[in-house]
Design a protein around this motif. Structure first.
Motif, PDB file in Angstrom:
ATOM      1  N   UNK A   8     -13.044   6.947  10.037  1.00 20.56           N
ATOM      2  CA  UNK A   8     -13.540   6.015  11.045  1.00 20.56           C
ATOM      3  C   UNK A   8     -12.447   5.113  11.615  1.00 20.56           C
ATOM      4  N   UNK A   9     -11.481   4.725  10.803  1.00 24.13           N
ATOM      5  CA  UNK A   9     -10.500   3.720  11.240  1.00 24.13           C
ATOM      6  C   UNK A   9      -9.057   4.206  11.163  1.00 24.13           C
ATOM      7  N   UNK A  10      -8.811   5.356  10.599  1.00 28.56           N
ATOM      8  CA  UNK A  10      -7.451   5.866  10.515  1.00 28.56           C
ATOM      9  C   UNK A  10      -6.796   5.551   9.184  1.00 28.56           C
ATOM     10  N   UNK A  11      -5.807   6.384   8.818  1.00 29.46           N
ATOM     11  CA  UNK A  11      -5.141   6.239   7.525  1.00 29.46           C
ATOM     12  C   UNK A  11      -4.319   4.959   7.433  1.00 29.46           C
ATOM     13  N   UNK A  12      -3.833   4.450   8.552  1.00 31.84           N
ATOM     14  CA  UNK A  12      -2.990   3.257   8.517  1.00 31.84           C
ATOM     15  C   UNK A  12      -3.779   1.991   8.172  1.00 31.84           C
ATOM     16  N   UNK A  13      -5.089   2.054   8.240  1.00 37.75           N
ATOM     17  CA  UNK A  13      -5.926   0.883   7.965  1.00 37.75           C
ATOM     18  C   UNK A  13      -6.432   0.835   6.525  1.00 37.75           C
ATOM     19  N   UNK A  14      -6.026   1.800   5.705  1.00 39.44           N
ATOM     20  CA  UNK A  14      -6.557   1.913   4.344  1.00 39.44           C
ATOM     21  C   UNK A  14      -5.407   1.905   3.351  1.00 39.44           C
ATOM     22  N   UNK A  15      -5.623   1.277   2.204  1.00 42.08           N
ATOM     23  CA  UNK A  15      -4.647   1.293   1.107  1.00 42.08           C
ATOM     24  C   UNK A  15      -5.402   1.405  -0.208  1.00 42.08           C
ATOM     25  N   UNK A  16      -4.736   2.066  -1.170  1.00 46.69           N
ATOM     26  CA  UNK A  16      -5.324   2.264  -2.490  1.00 46.69           C
ATOM     27  C   UNK A  16      -4.466   1.569  -3.544  1.00 46.69           C
ATOM     28  N   UNK A  45      -2.682   7.937   2.867  1.00 51.07           N
ATOM     29  CA  UNK A  45      -2.712   6.495   2.656  1.00 51.07           C
ATOM     30  C   UNK A  45      -1.778   6.146   1.501  1.00 51.07           C
ATOM     31  N   UNK A  46      -1.313   4.898   1.485  1.00 50.75           N
ATOM     32  CA  UNK A  46      -0.400   4.448   0.442  1.00 50.75           C
ATOM     33  C   UNK A  46      -1.157   4.118  -0.836  1.00 50.75           C
ATOM     34  N   UNK A  47      -0.500   4.338  -1.957  1.00 55.30           N
ATOM     35  CA  UNK A  47      -1.089   4.075  -3.274  1.00 55.30           C
ATOM     36  C   UNK A  47      -0.133   3.157  -4.027  1.00 55.30           C
ATOM     37  N   UNK A  48      -0.676   2.080  -4.626  1.00 57.96           N
ATOM     38  CA  UNK A  48       0.133   1.083  -5.310  1.00 57.96           C
ATOM     39  C   UNK A  48      -0.390   0.914  -6.743  1.00 57.96           C
ATOM     40  N   UNK A  49       0.557   0.732  -7.668  1.00 57.29           N
ATOM     41  CA  UNK A  49       0.221   0.514  -9.070  1.00 57.29           C
ATOM     42  C   UNK A  49       0.497  -0.954  -9.427  1.00 57.29           C
ATOM     43  N   UNK A  50      -0.513  -1.628  -9.976  1.00 50.94           N
ATOM     44  CA  UNK A  50      -0.349  -3.012 -10.413  1.00 50.94           C
ATOM     45  C   UNK A  50      -0.597  -3.083 -11.918  1.00 50.94           C
ATOM     46  N   UNK A  87      -2.475  -9.622 -13.237  1.00 46.81           N
ATOM     47  CA  UNK A  87      -3.093 -10.410 -12.174  1.00 46.81           C
ATOM     48  C   UNK A  87      -2.080 -10.882 -11.141  1.00 46.81           C
ATOM     49  N   UNK A  88      -0.885 -11.290 -11.571  1.00 46.62           N
ATOM     50  CA  UNK A  88       0.134 -11.744 -10.617  1.00 46.62           C
ATOM     51  C   UNK A  88       0.590 -10.608  -9.725  1.00 46.62           C
ATOM     52  N   UNK A  89       0.769  -9.440 -10.324  1.00 48.80           N
ATOM     53  CA  UNK A  89       1.161  -8.269  -9.534  1.00 48.80           C
ATOM     54  C   UNK A  89       0.071  -7.906  -8.532  1.00 48.80           C
ATOM     55  N   UNK A  90      -1.204  -8.064  -8.945  1.00 49.74           N
ATOM     56  CA  UNK A  90      -2.314  -7.759  -8.035  1.00 49.74           C
ATOM     57  C   UNK A  90      -2.330  -8.724  -6.854  1.00 49.74           C
ATOM     58  N   UNK A  91      -2.129 -10.006  -7.114  1.00 53.29           N
ATOM     59  CA  UNK A  91      -2.128 -10.982  -6.026  1.00 53.29           C
ATOM     60  C   UNK A  91      -1.002 -10.709  -5.032  1.00 53.29           C
ATOM     61  N   UNK A  92       0.170 -10.375  -5.540  1.00 54.70           N
ATOM     62  CA  UNK A  92       1.293 -10.096  -4.648  1.00 54.70           C
ATOM     63  C   UNK A  92       1.042  -8.848  -3.813  1.00 54.70           C
ATOM     64  N   UNK A  93       0.494  -7.816  -4.444  1.00 51.62           N
ATOM     65  CA  UNK A  93       0.216  -6.579  -3.709  1.00 51.62           C
ATOM     66  C   UNK A  93      -0.850  -6.803  -2.646  1.00 51.62           C
ATOM     67  N   UNK A  94      -1.890  -7.552  -2.979  1.00 47.17           N
ATOM     68  CA  UNK A  94      -2.930  -7.835  -1.990  1.00 47.17           C
ATOM     69  C   UNK A  94      -2.382  -8.675  -0.834  1.00 47.17           C
ATOM     70  N   UNK A  97       0.662  -8.446   0.322  1.00 49.23           N
ATOM     71  CA  UNK A  97       1.425  -7.509   1.154  1.00 49.23           C
ATOM     72  C   UNK A  97       0.517  -6.617   1.987  1.00 49.23           C
ATOM     73  N   UNK A  98      -0.720  -6.374   1.496  1.00 48.03           N
ATOM     74  CA  UNK A  98      -1.646  -5.481   2.199  1.00 48.03           C
ATOM     75  C   UNK A  98      -2.725  -6.246   2.961  1.00 48.03           C
TER      76      UNK A  98
END
Length: 433
Positions: free
Chosen positions: A236-244, A267-272, A275-282, A284-285
């Motif tokens: 519906x929105x394209x691969x550039x609008x989604x992140x995993x 789509x891009x896939x990120x490993x966290x 909690x600090x790593x999750x906040x930083x990744x979110x 960035x996304x």
């Protein structure tokens, strides 16, 4: 000694009589209630002093070393009473021992301890109680079947299907007596439908976007469902609008499985890791339309569940709880209680194609006021993920068990099930609001 008896309507009146006749220093010997009033035995203070103070004649001892005294030599001697010529001397008698009556005996035996009932006796008592409960439940069920046959038949169908006794009782509380079986079943389905919370096409989270974490026990299909949601959003929105994002760094190959889905979808896939790593990744996304977080599966009794709930709560991530349609109702209750919280947006029902009945899962979803977002009925990505079809789900939940099924309740067995569940067979309960 002149002991007087006083009888009056009240204790106050009796004491007033004592004071008038014997004086304010009179000594009360006893008092008791009698029919019509109070009885008081009293004596004048002078008469009591004569009794207590009368010395016992003792042969004077010549040597103090061999004499025995009941009081110390320095004690104040009793007041002598002048003998009257007309009154013969009283016979010697020991003084009343008032102290001994008030002081507990040193050799008093200790109170008996509470008797400990043996475990075998307690087990027999429990067995008898269960037997009586089952007996009365069977009798009550038979009476209910005669007085309200339609209600008892619908109750049997719901118990056979897998609904909990509490939920069945609540739905059947206000069932009209004039309905036949078909009308009663339709009425109960309509009542369950009003309490069933779902989303429709206008409220699809794929269109709204946001950050969602898929949580739940092991083996409920979190990674596959994450890929299905990502595929719907990509279409519906394209691969550039989604992140995993994945937090599952414990299972062997879990991260690689999501990376394979990411490469297929583009789509891009990120490993966290925390909690600090999750906040930083979110952070960035933050420009993505939808971010989906795949989590590590763990038992609902694992202490790490609370840590996971706190981690997502502090990161402003909404959670979607995956419930397996093949699980028992009490297991699903445990799962919901463990993962519940203010940031729980709703649930996804997985493995619908593998479940013989949906009664237990819908029972839990309705009782806990969860909003059902999607239904998963296979492994295909993204074809086997659907918005909930309320009519279809309720039809499968209320589908009656075949008569030849070994899981069908027969005779008085529904009444015994209600008694075992602590539910009255008369089906009295509160109305669902």
């Amino acid at each position: 000694m002149n002991v007087r008896k006083f009888i009056a309507a009240t204790a106050r009146d009796a004491l007033h009589k004592v004071k008038e006749l014997l004086g304010p220093d009179a000594i009360i010997l006893s008092n008791r209630a009698i029919p019509g009033g109070v009885e008081i035995m009293a004596v004048a203070a002078g008469d009591m002093d004569m009794i207590v103070s009368s010395p016992t004649p003792v042969e004077p001892a010549k040597d103090d070393d061999y004499s025995v005294r009941l009081s110390s030599p320095s004690a104040t001697p009793a007041r002598p009473v002048a003998p009257k010529a007309s009154v013969p001397p009283l016979a010697p008698r020991p003084a009343p021992q008032f102290e001994r009556l008030q002081t507990p005996s040193v050799t008093q035996e200790p109170k008996a301890k509470a008797e400990v009932v043996p475990a075998e006796v307690m087990e027999e008592i429990r067995s008898l109680r269960k037997m009586f409960e089952q007996h009365f439940a069977g009798a009550a069920w038979g009476e209910a079947a005669r007085s309200e046959p339609v209600k008892t038949e619908i109750l049997r169908q719901m118990l056979d299907a897998g609904f909990s006794p509490r939920f069945a009782r609540e739905l059947l509380t206000d069932l009209p007596r004039e309905f036949n079986a078909t009308q009663a079943l339709a009425w109960v389905k309509a009542l369950a439908d009003r309490s069933f919370l779902t989303i429709d096409a206008d409220n699809d989270i794929v269109d709204r976007g946001g950050v969602y974490a898929l949580v739940g026990p092991t083996g409920v299909g979190k990674t596959t469902t994450t890929a299905k949601l990502a595929a719907r959003c990509v279409l519906r929105h394209g691969a550039s609008k989604v992140a995993l994002i994945t937090t599952d760094g414990y299972r062997i190959g879990a991260h690689e499985q999501l990376r394979i889905y990411g490469r297929i979808l583009g789509v891009s896939v990120h490993l966290v890791k925390d909690a600090d790593d999750l906040k930083q990744t979110l952070f960035d996304l933050r420009h993505k339309h939808m971010v989906l977080v795949d989590t590590m599966g763990m038992s609902q009794r694992d202490r790490m569940v609370g840590e996971q709930v706190a981690m997502f709560g502090n990161s402003n991530v909404k959670r979607l709880l995956l419930l397996c349609a093949t699980s028992r109702g009490d297991t699903l209750d445990d799962v919901v209680r463990a993962y519940n919280g203010p940031d729980l947006a709703g649930c996804i029902l997985s493995k619908v194609d593998e479940a013989a009945s949906l009664a237990s899962s819908l029972d839990v979803i309705i009782r806990h006021n969860l909003r059902l977002h999607y239904v998963s009925n296979g492994q295909r990505v993204p074809e086997d993920l659907h918005l909930p079809n309320r009519t279809y789900l309720l039809h499968r939940a209320f589908k009656d068990v075949p008569e030849v099924s070994p899981h069908r309740l027969d005779g008085l067995e529904p009444g015994l099930v209600m008694a075992t569940a602590g539910s009255p067979v008369a089906m009295a309960g509160g109305r669902r609001g």
